[in-house]
Design a protein around this motif. Structure first.
Motif, PDB file in Angstrom:
ATOM      1  N   SER A 179       0.776  -1.393  -0.056  1.00 35.14           N
ATOM      2  CA  SER A 179      -0.012  -0.092   0.093  1.00 35.14           C
ATOM      3  C   SER A 179       0.829   1.250   0.035  1.00 35.14           C
ATOM      4  N   SER A 180       0.459   2.243  -0.554  1.00 33.60           N
ATOM      5  CA  SER A 180       1.055   3.535  -0.429  1.00 33.60           C
ATOM      6  C   SER A 180       0.459   4.348   0.575  1.00 33.60           C
ATOM      7  N   LYS A 181      -0.337   3.900   1.493  1.00 39.97           N
ATOM      8  CA  LYS A 181      -0.869   4.618   2.613  1.00 39.97           C
ATOM      9  C   LYS A 181      -0.231   3.967   3.945  1.00 39.97           C
ATOM     10  N   ALA A 182      -0.288   4.691   5.032  1.00 41.65           N
ATOM     11  CA  ALA A 182       0.243   4.156   6.278  1.00 41.65           C
ATOM     12  C   ALA A 182      -1.039   3.221   6.625  1.00 41.65           C
ATOM     13  N   LEU A 183      -0.740   1.977   7.334  1.00 46.82           N
ATOM     14  CA  LEU A 183      -1.800   0.929   7.340  1.00 46.82           C
ATOM     15  C   LEU A 183      -1.641   0.828   9.021  1.00 46.82           C
ATOM     16  N   TYR A 184      -3.011   0.529   9.611  1.00 46.79           N
ATOM     17  CA  TYR A 184      -3.049   0.018  10.889  1.00 46.79           C
ATOM     18  C   TYR A 184      -3.258  -1.478  10.919  1.00 46.79           C
ATOM     19  N   SER A 185      -3.883  -1.899  10.016  1.00 53.47           N
ATOM     20  CA  SER A 185      -3.980  -3.461   9.997  1.00 53.47           C
ATOM     21  C   SER A 185      -4.100  -4.027   8.546  1.00 53.47           C
ATOM     22  N   VAL A 186      -4.068  -5.335   8.522  1.00 54.16           N
ATOM     23  CA  VAL A 186      -3.945  -6.190   7.246  1.00 54.16           C
ATOM     24  C   VAL A 186      -4.652  -7.197   7.492  1.00 54.16           C
ATOM     25  N   HIS A 187      -5.730  -7.515   6.759  1.00 49.77           N
ATOM     26  CA  HIS A 187      -6.623  -8.868   6.653  1.00 49.77           C
ATOM     27  C   HIS A 187      -6.206  -9.557   5.226  1.00 49.77           C
ATOM     28  N   TRP A 188      -6.402 -10.909   5.636  1.00 49.88           N
ATOM     29  CA  TRP A 188      -6.300 -11.753   4.328  1.00 49.88           C
ATOM     30  C   TRP A 188      -7.504 -12.657   4.379  1.00 49.88           C
ATOM     31  N   TYR A 189      -8.070 -12.899   3.049  1.00 46.84           N
ATOM     32  CA  TYR A 189      -9.415 -13.632   2.798  1.00 46.84           C
ATOM     33  C   TYR A 189      -9.034 -14.423   1.773  1.00 46.84           C
ATOM     34  N   ARG A 190      -9.722 -15.753   1.759  1.00 42.70           N
ATOM     35  CA  ARG A 190      -9.719 -16.624   0.574  1.00 42.70           C
ATOM     36  C   ARG A 190     -11.019 -16.712   0.071  1.00 42.70           C
TER      37      ARG A 190
ATOM     38  N   THR B 103      -6.661  -3.628   3.552  1.00 45.85           N
ATOM     39  CA  THR B 103      -6.019  -2.839   4.302  1.00 45.85           C
ATOM     40  C   THR B 103      -6.959  -1.932   5.167  1.00 45.85           C
ATOM     41  N   GLU B 104      -6.443  -1.745   6.238  1.00 47.06           N
ATOM     42  CA  GLU B 104      -7.202  -0.281   7.221  1.00 47.06           C
ATOM     43  C   GLU B 104      -6.197   0.539   7.286  1.00 47.06           C
ATOM     44  N   GLU B 105      -6.760   1.651   6.536  1.00 47.39           N
ATOM     45  CA  GLU B 105      -5.755   2.864   6.503  1.00 47.39           C
ATOM     46  C   GLU B 105      -5.652   3.432   7.914  1.00 47.39           C
ATOM     47  N   GLY B 106      -4.747   4.302   8.186  1.00 50.26           N
ATOM     48  CA  GLY B 106      -4.589   5.030   9.469  1.00 50.26           C
ATOM     49  C   GLY B 106      -3.474   4.556  10.402  1.00 50.26           C
TER      50      GLY B 106
ATOM     51  N   THR C 206      -4.564   4.998  13.829  1.00 50.89           N
ATOM     52  CA  THR C 206      -5.047   4.383  15.194  1.00 50.89           C
ATOM     53  C   THR C 206      -6.179   3.438  14.835  1.00 50.89           C
ATOM     54  N   GLY C 207      -6.217   2.978  13.945  1.00 46.06           N
ATOM     55  CA  GLY C 207      -7.239   1.943  13.826  1.00 46.06           C
ATOM     56  C   GLY C 207      -8.567   2.116  14.228  1.00 46.06           C
ATOM     57  N   ASN C 208      -9.263   2.762  14.179  1.00 45.52           N
ATOM     58  CA  ASN C 208     -10.618   3.117  14.690  1.00 45.52           C
ATOM     59  C   ASN C 208     -11.594   3.104  13.703  1.00 45.52           C
ATOM     60  N   THR C 209     -11.319   2.548  12.467  1.00 45.18           N
ATOM     61  CA  THR C 209     -12.589   2.408  11.180  1.00 45.18           C
ATOM     62  C   THR C 209     -13.061   1.015  11.221  1.00 45.18           C
ATOM     63  N   GLY C 210     -12.024   0.209  11.171  1.00 37.34           N
ATOM     64  CA  GLY C 210     -12.464  -1.333  10.827  1.00 37.34           C
ATOM     65  C   GLY C 210     -12.663  -1.470   9.298  1.00 37.34           C
ATOM     66  N   LYS C 211     -12.710  -0.342   8.635  1.00 36.89           N
ATOM     67  CA  LYS C 211     -13.254  -0.412   6.988  1.00 36.89           C
ATOM     68  C   LYS C 211     -11.956  -0.780   6.219  1.00 36.89           C
ATOM     69  N   LEU C 212     -12.055  -1.685   5.508  1.00 38.36           N
ATOM     70  CA  LEU C 212     -10.998  -2.524   4.668  1.00 38.36           C
ATOM     71  C   LEU C 212     -11.295  -2.113   3.017  1.00 38.36           C
TER      72      LEU C 212
ATOM     73  N   SER D 170       0.732 -18.716   6.928  1.00 37.79           N
ATOM     74  CA  SER D 170       1.269 -17.686   7.796  1.00 37.79           C
ATOM     75  C   SER D 170       1.329 -16.347   7.140  1.00 37.79           C
ATOM     76  N   ALA D 171       1.672 -15.164   7.792  1.00 34.78           N
ATOM     77  CA  ALA D 171       1.648 -13.846   7.357  1.00 34.78           C
ATOM     78  C   ALA D 171       2.371 -13.171   8.048  1.00 34.78           C
ATOM     79  N   SER D 172       3.018 -12.172   7.665  1.00 36.13           N
ATOM     80  CA  SER D 172       3.560 -11.033   8.104  1.00 36.13           C
ATOM     81  C   SER D 172       3.158  -9.775   7.897  1.00 36.13           C
ATOM     82  N   PHE D 173       3.447  -8.773   8.550  1.00 32.33           N
ATOM     83  CA  PHE D 173       3.052  -7.003   8.311  1.00 32.33           C
ATOM     84  C   PHE D 173       4.052  -6.320   8.710  1.00 32.33           C
ATOM     85  N   ASN D 174       4.724  -5.598   7.932  1.00 33.30           N
ATOM     86  CA  ASN D 174       5.685  -4.572   7.905  1.00 33.30           C
ATOM     87  C   ASN D 174       5.081  -3.242   7.868  1.00 33.30           C
ATOM     88  N   GLU D 175       4.560  -2.678   9.018  1.00 30.06           N
ATOM     89  CA  GLU D 175       3.829  -1.471   8.798  1.00 30.06           C
ATOM     90  C   GLU D 175       4.870  -0.267   8.196  1.00 30.06           C
TER      91      GLU D 175
END
Lengths: 113, 112
Positions: free
Chosen positions: A24-35, A90-93, A95-101, A61-66
């Motif tokens: 992502s080109s944005k700062a991320l708070y969280s990353v989800h993976w789905y199949r 990806t959840e941008e921001g 502080t992680g207060n949105t939950g929007k992916l 398994s997965a890794s996240f480098n913020e």
């Protein structure tokens, strides 16, 4: 901003390993993976939170480098059941207060016998 | 319920008609999301409800699209004056705070 996944598609033989990347080109708070299997709804695999967390789920398994705003999904000793399309969300921001992916365009994985 | 329930599962409508799509989330999940998936494409964000907060409508493609969530539970996505480009699978998902999404099976909308 939609994250970019690579590769777009991958074909494996049973037992082989694969890595799917999400950037992502944005700062991320969280990353989800789905199949998602053909004709079905996406299924949640795992969530990675800010802090360089790494998680595992069976042989996936997965890794996240913020700092790099990147996440990678590792599929080890692939099974036929791993076939499907993998999406990162990806959840941008900071502080992680949105939950929007925002989801990437998907990576299609095909495992052959 | 045990999962996220969406109805109808399939909807064929004539161009220019209005449609309503329903989503019944998992009981206790505070967040509810609508996404759209066109054939062979990714998941396009439409709208997001979180508790009693004002919804995030930033993904709605036009003013023909609207959604509401009643009593913090069931949600309805309404598309007015449907166009052929609205044809897609509309997916609803719910989650608890900081949780992964549970998706419904979707409504396949075809505008003819």
């Amino acid at each position: 901003q939609q994250p970019v996944q690579s590769p777009q598609a991958v074909i494996l033989r049973e037992g082989e390993d694969a890595v799917i990347n999400c950037s992502s080109s944005k700062a991320l708070y969280s990353v989800h993976w789905y199949r998602q299997k053909h004709g079905e709804a996406p299924v949640f695999l795992m969530i990675l939170l800010k802090g360089g967390e790494q998680k595992g789920h069976d042989k996936i398994s997965a890794s996240f480098n913020e700092k790099k705003q990147q996440s990678s999904l590792y599929l080890t000793a692939s099974q036929l059941s791993y076939s499907g399309t993998y999406f990162c969300g990806t959840e941008e921001g900071k502080t992680g207060n949105t939950g929007k992916l925002i989801f990437g365009q998907g990576t299609t994985l095909q495992v052959k016998p | 319920g045990a999962g996220v329930s969406q109805s109808p599962s399939n909807k064929v409508t004539e161009k220019g008609k209005d449609v309503e799509l329903r989503c019944d989330p998992i009981s206790g999940h505070t967040a509810l999301y609508w996404y759209r998936q066109s054939l062979g494409q990714g998941l396009e964000f439409l709208i997001y409800f979180q508790g009693n907060s004002a919804p995030d409508k930033s993904g709605l493609p036009s003013d023909r699209f609207s959604a509401e969530r009643t009593g913090g539970s069931v949600s309805t996505l309404t598309i007015q004056r449907t166009q052929q480009e609205d044809s897609a699978v509309y997916l609803c998902a719910s989650s608890s705070y900081f949780g992964g999404y549970t998706f419904g099976s979707g409504t396949r909308l075809t505008v003819v």
